[in-house]
Design an enzyme around this catalytic site. Structure first.
Site, PDB file in Angstrom:
ATOM      1  N   TYR A 146       0.846  -1.190   0.000  1.00  0.00           N
ATOM      2  CA  TYR A 146       0.000   0.000   0.000  1.00  0.00           C
ATOM      3  C   TYR A 146       0.881   1.240   0.000  1.00  0.00           C
ATOM      4  O   TYR A 146       1.830   1.332   0.778  1.00  0.00           O
ATOM      5  CB  TYR A 146      -0.887   0.003   1.250  1.00  0.00           C
ATOM      6  CG  TYR A 146      -1.804   1.208   1.364  1.00  0.00           C
ATOM      7  CD1 TYR A 146      -2.835   1.412   0.456  1.00  0.00           C
ATOM      8  CD2 TYR A 146      -1.647   2.130   2.397  1.00  0.00           C
ATOM      9  CE1 TYR A 146      -3.674   2.514   0.573  1.00  0.00           C
ATOM     10  CE2 TYR A 146      -2.501   3.230   2.528  1.00  0.00           C
ATOM     11  CZ  TYR A 146      -3.508   3.417   1.609  1.00  0.00           C
ATOM     12  OH  TYR A 146      -4.345   4.503   1.733  1.00  0.00           O
ATOM     13  N   ASP A 241       9.099   2.631   0.092  1.00  0.00           N
ATOM     14  CA  ASP A 241       8.058   3.262   0.889  1.00  0.00           C
ATOM     15  C   ASP A 241       8.310   2.879   2.346  1.00  0.00           C
ATOM     16  O   ASP A 241       7.945   1.798   2.789  1.00  0.00           O
ATOM     17  CB  ASP A 241       6.675   2.787   0.425  1.00  0.00           C
ATOM     18  CG  ASP A 241       5.555   3.485   1.185  1.00  0.00           C
ATOM     19  OD1 ASP A 241       5.829   4.048   2.264  1.00  0.00           O
ATOM     20  OD2 ASP A 241       4.406   3.459   0.701  1.00  0.00           O
ATOM     21  N   LYS A 269       4.092   8.973   8.961  1.00  0.00           N
ATOM     22  CA  LYS A 269       3.836   8.376  10.283  1.00  0.00           C
ATOM     23  C   LYS A 269       4.808   8.852  11.384  1.00  0.00           C
ATOM     24  O   LYS A 269       4.651   9.955  11.880  1.00  0.00           O
ATOM     25  CB  LYS A 269       3.742   6.866  10.146  1.00  0.00           C
ATOM     26  CG  LYS A 269       2.528   6.525   9.241  1.00  0.00           C
ATOM     27  CD  LYS A 269       2.094   5.098   9.155  1.00  0.00           C
ATOM     28  CE  LYS A 269       0.773   5.051   8.381  1.00  0.00           C
ATOM     29  NZ  LYS A 269       0.703   4.095   7.310  1.00  0.00           N
TER      30      LYS A 269
HETATM   31  C1  LIG Z   1       0.111   4.560   5.865  1.00  0.00           C
HETATM   32  C2  LIG Z   1       0.890   4.290   4.661  1.00  0.00           C
HETATM   33  C3  LIG Z   1       0.872   5.141   3.545  1.00  0.00           C
HETATM   34  C4  LIG Z   1      -0.079   6.292   3.430  1.00  0.00           C
HETATM   35  O1  LIG Z   1       0.148   7.272   4.388  1.00  0.00           O
HETATM   36  P1  LIG Z   1      -1.076   8.258   4.762  1.00  0.00           P
HETATM   37  O2  LIG Z   1      -0.426   9.246   5.681  1.00  0.00           O
HETATM   38  O3  LIG Z   1      -2.106   7.406   5.392  1.00  0.00           O
HETATM   39  O4  LIG Z   1      -1.523   8.877   3.496  1.00  0.00           O
HETATM   40  C5  LIG Z   1       1.740   4.892   2.501  1.00  0.00           C
HETATM   41  N1  LIG Z   1       2.557   3.851   2.540  1.00  0.00           N
HETATM   42  C6  LIG Z   1       2.597   2.990   3.572  1.00  0.00           C
HETATM   43  C7  LIG Z   1       3.566   1.863   3.556  1.00  0.00           C
HETATM   44  C8  LIG Z   1       1.749   3.176   4.652  1.00  0.00           C
HETATM   45  O5  LIG Z   1       1.740   2.299   5.641  1.00  0.00           O
END
Ligand SMILES: *Cc1c(COP(=O)(O)O)cnc(C)c1O
Length: 435
Positions: A146, A241, A269
């Site tokens: 994701y 990511d 995060k």
């Molecule tokens: C949470 C998450 C996102 C998206 O971040 P948001 O601040 O919710 O838009 C992207 N990549 C990974 C791996 C994530 O866990």
């Protein structure tokens, strides 16, 4: 513990009249496990408390940011001080520079940073930047990884073979995902085939170095370093990511743990200390394609927000304390072995797969090792629901889906872990009845 729910129920019903599904992010709505989510009143340290005054040991940790636990004093103080100086100026600040310096010092390969407001925005920016820098349009992502909800990356469903991506949501035009290619996570041969066959078309490969949005699925031995070599051979950028893994697996993120350097790193995060933030980082020559140094447009009214950067700086400072990650990982290992003990006691020893990477883990109710999305999706969802609800009534707050990670924070004590394991004993018995 007998759980009171009347106030949560009333508040949630009220919310449903004005908020879509009663929530602002779909997983919070408990569709995967059934029932009504507790409406949260406050959280401190390792615990979270709902409006009925039930207090739970929290392993959601805001889906990752709360690595110090909730409302740590140093972060709250930093937020208060920053807010008194004004919450947004739309101008350069020294705080954003300091946070960028801290990130560049932590993660090899990052010389410059662009702050945004969420992980989604960061991923979106990384894709645009990679396409502009390479002059190519195609991007590759892994099934079940994701990267936020931007159109081009909202592709995860698929046959498992490398195919043209089809959108996972109505409203995403086929054109928006036509340049998105997907391969199964951890399948280096599928990646090799794709990158060899279309080597002159691919701008970037995006990957969660440890997948954490299909539950936690660590990379196979050598997967990330092989990926690095394949990208180099194809002239494609490798984009990690690290929105979850950054400052979570280690201070230097997955890149430090696995000793593989990405061309671009997506963060979010933890770096916002619980406030909204995201970032893209990389070498100066790549990053300088972004406006105003270069022609690639990207902007944000609240980007580099002074309160968020202050919270992020205070968080990173706490993470630099000696032995921080050792202690966190020891605690997490205790939880892992405790859960396995509890599962075994309930007769599920050979039907549970616990994946752990540092302080993130998942408990899949399946007899097979979980190495990719299809294995994760094969876990027993009904049994997870039963497990989840027994944990909740036992005072343990988990993500309402087996496809999310459990996070341990520095605030979780040995006693919290013991209490969690004890709740897990009856929870696994409830799950066993459905398996
Ligand atoms: C949470 C998450 C996102 C998206 O971040 P948001 O601040 O919710 O838009 C992207 N990549 C990974 C791996 C994530 O866990």
């Amino acid at each position: 513990m007998s759980r009171r729910t009347s106030k949560s129920q009333a508040q949630f019903d009220r919310g449903c009249k004005v908020l879509v599904g009663g929530v602002n992010s779909p997983v919070r709505a408990y569709l995967a496990v059934g029932g009504t989510p507790p409406v949260i009143a406050r959280a401190k340290g390792a615990t979270i408390t709902d409006v009925d005054d039930n207090t739970y040991i929290d392993y959601v940790c805001s889906y990752g940011p709360a690595i110090l636990g909730h409302a740590p004093d140093a972060v709250v103080t930093a937020i208060n001080k920053a807010a008194r100086r004004g919450t947004s100026y739309g101008a350069p600040t020294s705080g954003e520079t300091q946070l960028a310096e801290a990130i560049a010092a932590a993660i090899g390969g990052i010389e410059k940073v662009r702050f945004v407001n969420s992980g989604t925005e960061a991923a979106m920016t990384a894709v645009r930047l990679a396409r502009a820098a390479t002059g190519r349009d195609k991007i590759v992502k892994c099934v079940g990884c994701y990267h936020g909800h931007t159109d081009a990356l909202l592709v995860s469903a698929g046959s498992g073979a490398a195919t043209l991506g089809t959108p996972s949501s109505p409203g995403v035009p086929a054109g928006a995902t036509a340049d998105t290619l997907i391969v199964p996570y951890n399948d280096i041969e599928a990646m090799r085939a794709l990158l060899t066959e279309r080597s002159d078309e691919i701008a970037a490969v995006l990957v969660e170095p440890v997948a954490a949005n299909m539950g936690v699925v660590p990379p196979a031995e050598g997967y990330l370093s092989k990926l690095r070599k394949l990208c180099d051979a194809a002239g494609a950028l490798l984009v990690f990511d690290e929105v979850i893994t950054g400052f979570r697996l280690a201070y230097g993120g997955a890149q430090a743990v696995y000793d593989v350097r990405a061309d671009l790193t997506i963060l979010g995060k933890i770096i916002g200390g619980g406030l909204p933030i995201g970032a893209v980082g990389g070498p100066a020559e790549l990053m300088d394609h972004l406006s105003p140094a270069g022609p690639v447009y990207q902007a944000g009214t609240l980007s580099g927000n002074p309160v968020a950067t202050a919270a992020g700086l205070a968080t990173l400072q706490a993470l630099r304390e000696d032995g921080f990650y050792d202690t966190l990982h020891e605690r997490s290992a205790e939880l892992e072995s405790g859960l396995l003990r509890a599962a075994t006691a309930a007769g599920l020893g050979d039907r549970v797969c616990i994946n752990r990477a540092g302080s993130m883990m998942s408990c899949f109710l399946t007899p097979e090792p979980v190495t990719d999305y299809s294995r994760a999706a094969a876990a027993n969802k009904e049994a997870y629901g039963a497990w989840f609800h027994m944990m909740l009534s036992g005072g343990v707050y988990l993500a309402p889906s087996g496809m999310e990670a459990m996070f341990v924070s520095a605030a979780h004590t040995a006693q919290d872990i013991a209490q969690t394991v004890s709740a897990a004993e009856s929870a696994f018995e409830a799950a066993a009845n459905l398996m």
